[in-house]
Design a protein around this motif. Structure first.
Motif, PDB file in Angstrom:
ATOM      1  N   MET A  34      85.627  67.662  53.179  1.00 17.37           N
ATOM      2  CA  MET A  34      85.473  66.250  52.823  1.00 17.37           C
ATOM      3  C   MET A  34      85.051  65.438  54.037  1.00 17.37           C
ATOM      4  N   LEU A  35      85.701  65.670  55.173  1.00 21.08           N
ATOM      5  CA  LEU A  35      85.334  64.976  56.404  1.00 21.08           C
ATOM      6  C   LEU A  35      83.897  65.282  56.785  1.00 21.08           C
ATOM      7  N   GLN A  36      83.491  66.538  56.695  1.00 23.30           N
ATOM      8  CA  GLN A  36      82.139  66.915  57.080  1.00 23.30           C
ATOM      9  C   GLN A  36      81.105  66.266  56.168  1.00 23.30           C
ATOM     10  N   GLU A  37      81.401  66.171  54.878  1.00 26.51           N
ATOM     11  CA  GLU A  37      80.481  65.516  53.946  1.00 26.51           C
ATOM     12  C   GLU A  37      80.307  64.036  54.302  1.00 26.51           C
ATOM     13  N   ILE A  38      81.417  63.379  54.581  1.00 22.46           N
ATOM     14  CA  ILE A  38      81.362  61.954  54.900  1.00 22.46           C
ATOM     15  C   ILE A  38      80.625  61.728  56.215  1.00 22.46           C
ATOM     16  N   MET A  39      80.899  62.561  57.219  1.00 21.58           N
ATOM     17  CA  MET A  39      80.254  62.372  58.518  1.00 21.58           C
ATOM     18  C   MET A  39      78.762  62.696  58.461  1.00 21.58           C
ATOM     19  N   SER A  40      78.384  63.635  57.628  1.00 18.06           N
ATOM     20  CA  SER A  40      76.960  63.952  57.485  1.00 18.06           C
ATOM     21  C   SER A  40      76.200  62.752  56.937  1.00 18.06           C
ATOM     22  N   LEU A  41      76.767  62.115  55.921  1.00 17.97           N
ATOM     23  CA  LEU A  41      76.107  60.945  55.352  1.00 17.97           C
ATOM     24  C   LEU A  41      76.200  59.750  56.300  1.00 17.97           C
ATOM     25  N   ALA A  42      77.325  59.598  56.983  1.00 16.42           N
ATOM     26  CA  ALA A  42      77.458  58.508  57.953  1.00 16.42           C
ATOM     27  C   ALA A  42      76.412  58.635  59.052  1.00 16.42           C
ATOM     28  N   GLN A  43      76.141  59.860  59.462  1.00 10.44           N
ATOM     29  CA  GLN A  43      75.108  60.087  60.468  1.00 10.44           C
ATOM     30  C   GLN A  43      73.743  59.681  59.930  1.00 10.44           C
ATOM     31  N   ALA A  44      73.455  60.030  58.687  1.00  9.89           N
ATOM     32  CA  ALA A  44      72.177  59.663  58.078  1.00  9.89           C
ATOM     33  C   ALA A  44      72.040  58.150  57.924  1.00  9.89           C
TER      34      ALA A  44
END
Length: 462
Positions: free
Chosen positions: A240-250
């Protein structure tokens, strides 16, 4: 030279735990006068639970063996009665937990219960039976102080309140925070996502906490963050954290205007698993690249329980591994399970100390309220460090704050250690903020547009 026995290993540490009459040859030969039955309700075999019986049983045995020279002169004979809360498929099951608890009460009539590491709803039986309940595994949002002592690590709970509260004050966050929470974590713990965090985490009266229940849609979560705050706490599986951070980076949200705290009390994100290396939570189990998340994770700080580094704990750990292999034929050499087992070990010591004092004062083993009252406020050194039960019947636990050492290695290191018994943070290293300083929790002209100096074309930039 042969390795010392568990008694010799733990004896010096625990030798004065119980107190009471001094040992003499006459006392040592005295027959036990009070039999205490310790009823245990935990998962029987499934090692995916840190509080599984193959971990906890060796810890309890080590505690009782180390105390045996004191228990017998005091007239105490402690016996253990175990019942598994697993169903036939190996999962903790509500119906099984109820039936096993009732069967244990009828067949062995325990004087104290330990565990219930699957479901909280069994606790109404414990309250009805008026028995002490010692917990150190699965978290419970609220405990009944008339029956229950919670002595282990968990996700956001009252015993965690001092640490984030001090972090908020240190970094001058005074008005806003955001919580993103999954309905349950990797161990199946269900989290009533708003209540505990709002009451305890910020530790500052004026902080408004905006809560979002994560439903598997990172787009909604990221938009919620953008519109509500810049200090973000995330509770849930690492994926869940990785999904959120991936989109936050984008969305260009990882330049240093946000900080993301990942509440990983069991420390699972810091352990190697699959292709993921230790202390690199940006890697996935399937790939060490994880879509280039290493740079984004510079804005992620991780809170975990603190695993002691003392010689006493290391000796306890070694003996625990040997016992589990010998008695159950399993390898239990993971840090989360070891810490939980150690907490069960120490809360049993504290219970026996309070029980002995109650008996010395003329009470009985069924004086639950008096025993629990004596467990509160006492401090002693157990294998997991200083054991201190607060007025809410929670243990004041120690926690670690992790930050990325540098983007080149991508490796995390502990930068702060929170000592729960003292309510103090020991700073071990710097937090390397991307912009040189902590982000503002309420930057001007972002959330509050009433200020005349703000333009009217605002919004919620990434």
């Amino acid at each position: 030279m042969a390795a010392p026995t568990p008694l010799l290993l733990l004896g010096p540490l625990l030798g004065t735990v119980l107190g009471g009459p001094s040992s003499s040859s006459a006392q040592a030969s005295a027959a036990p006068s009070v039999e205490v039955t310790l009823g245990v309700l935990l998962p029987g075999r499934n090692l995916s639970y840190p509080w599984a019986w193959p971990r906890v049983q060796p810890a309890l045995s080590l505690a009782l063996e180390a105390l045996q020279p004191q228990l017998r002169p005091l007239g105490l004979d402690v016996r253990t009665a175990f019942a598994s809360t697993e169903d036939h498929g190996g999962a903790c099951d509500y119906t099984t937990s109820l039936l096993k608890a009732a069967d244990l009460k009828i067949s062995r009539d325990p004087d104290v219960l330990l565990g219930l590491g699957c479901f909280h709803t069994v606790e109404h039986l414990v309250k009805h039976w008026r028995l002490p309940l010692l917990r150190a595994g699965l978290f419970q949002i609220e405990i009944d102080p008339t029956t229950t002592v919670y002595a282990g690590p968990s996700h956001p709970a009252p015993e965690l309140s001092g640490f984030p509260g001090q972090l908020f004050r240190r970094f001058n966050w005074t008005s806003r925070a955001v919580l993103l929470a999954s309905p349950q974590n990797d161990y199946g713990e269900h989290f009533p996502f708003g209540l505990v965090f709002q009451q305890h985490i910020p530790g500052a009266a004026n902080v408004t906490v905006s809560v979002h229940q994560y439903d598997g849609q990172p787009e909604k979560a990221v938009r919620f963050i953008q519109t509500k705050g810049r200090v973000v706490c995330i509770w849930g599986p690492l994926e869940m954290l990785q999904e959120i951070m991936s989109l936050a980076q984008a969305q260009d949200m990882t330049r240093g205007d946000y900080v993301f705290f990942y509440l990983d009390i069991w420390g699972k994100s810091m352990r190697a698993e699959g292709h993921r290396e230790a202390a690199k939570p940006w890697q996935s189990k399937e790939s060490q690249d994880s879509g280039g998340l290493r740079e984004a994770f510079q804005t992620v700080l991780v809170i975990t329980s603190h695993e002691p580094q003392t010689p006493e704990y290391r000796r306890f750990q070694s003996q625990l591994f040997l016992r589990a292999q010998k008695d159950f034929g399993v390898a239990v050499n993971d840090s989360a399970g070891t810490l939980v087992a150690g907490c069960f070990h120490d809360v049993l010591l504290l219970y026996l100390k309070a029980l002995n004092e109650t008996l010395q004062e003329g009470g009985t083993k069924r004086n639950t309220s008096r025993i629990l009252e004596k467990m509160r406020g006492q401090k002693f050194q157990g294998v997991t460090g200083t054991v201190n039960i607060n007025n809410y019947n929670y243990r004041e636990m120690d926690f670690d704050l992790w930050a990325m050492r540098d983007v080149e290695s991508g490796e995390y290191q502990v930068v702060a250690h929170y000592v729960g018994a003292d309510k103090q943070i020991e700073w071990l290293g710097p937090v390397r903020w991307k912009k040189g300083s902590p982000p503002l929790d309420n930057p001007p002209c972002v959330f509050d547009m009433d200020d005349p100096s703000c333009g009217k074309s605002g919004g919620f930039p990434g």
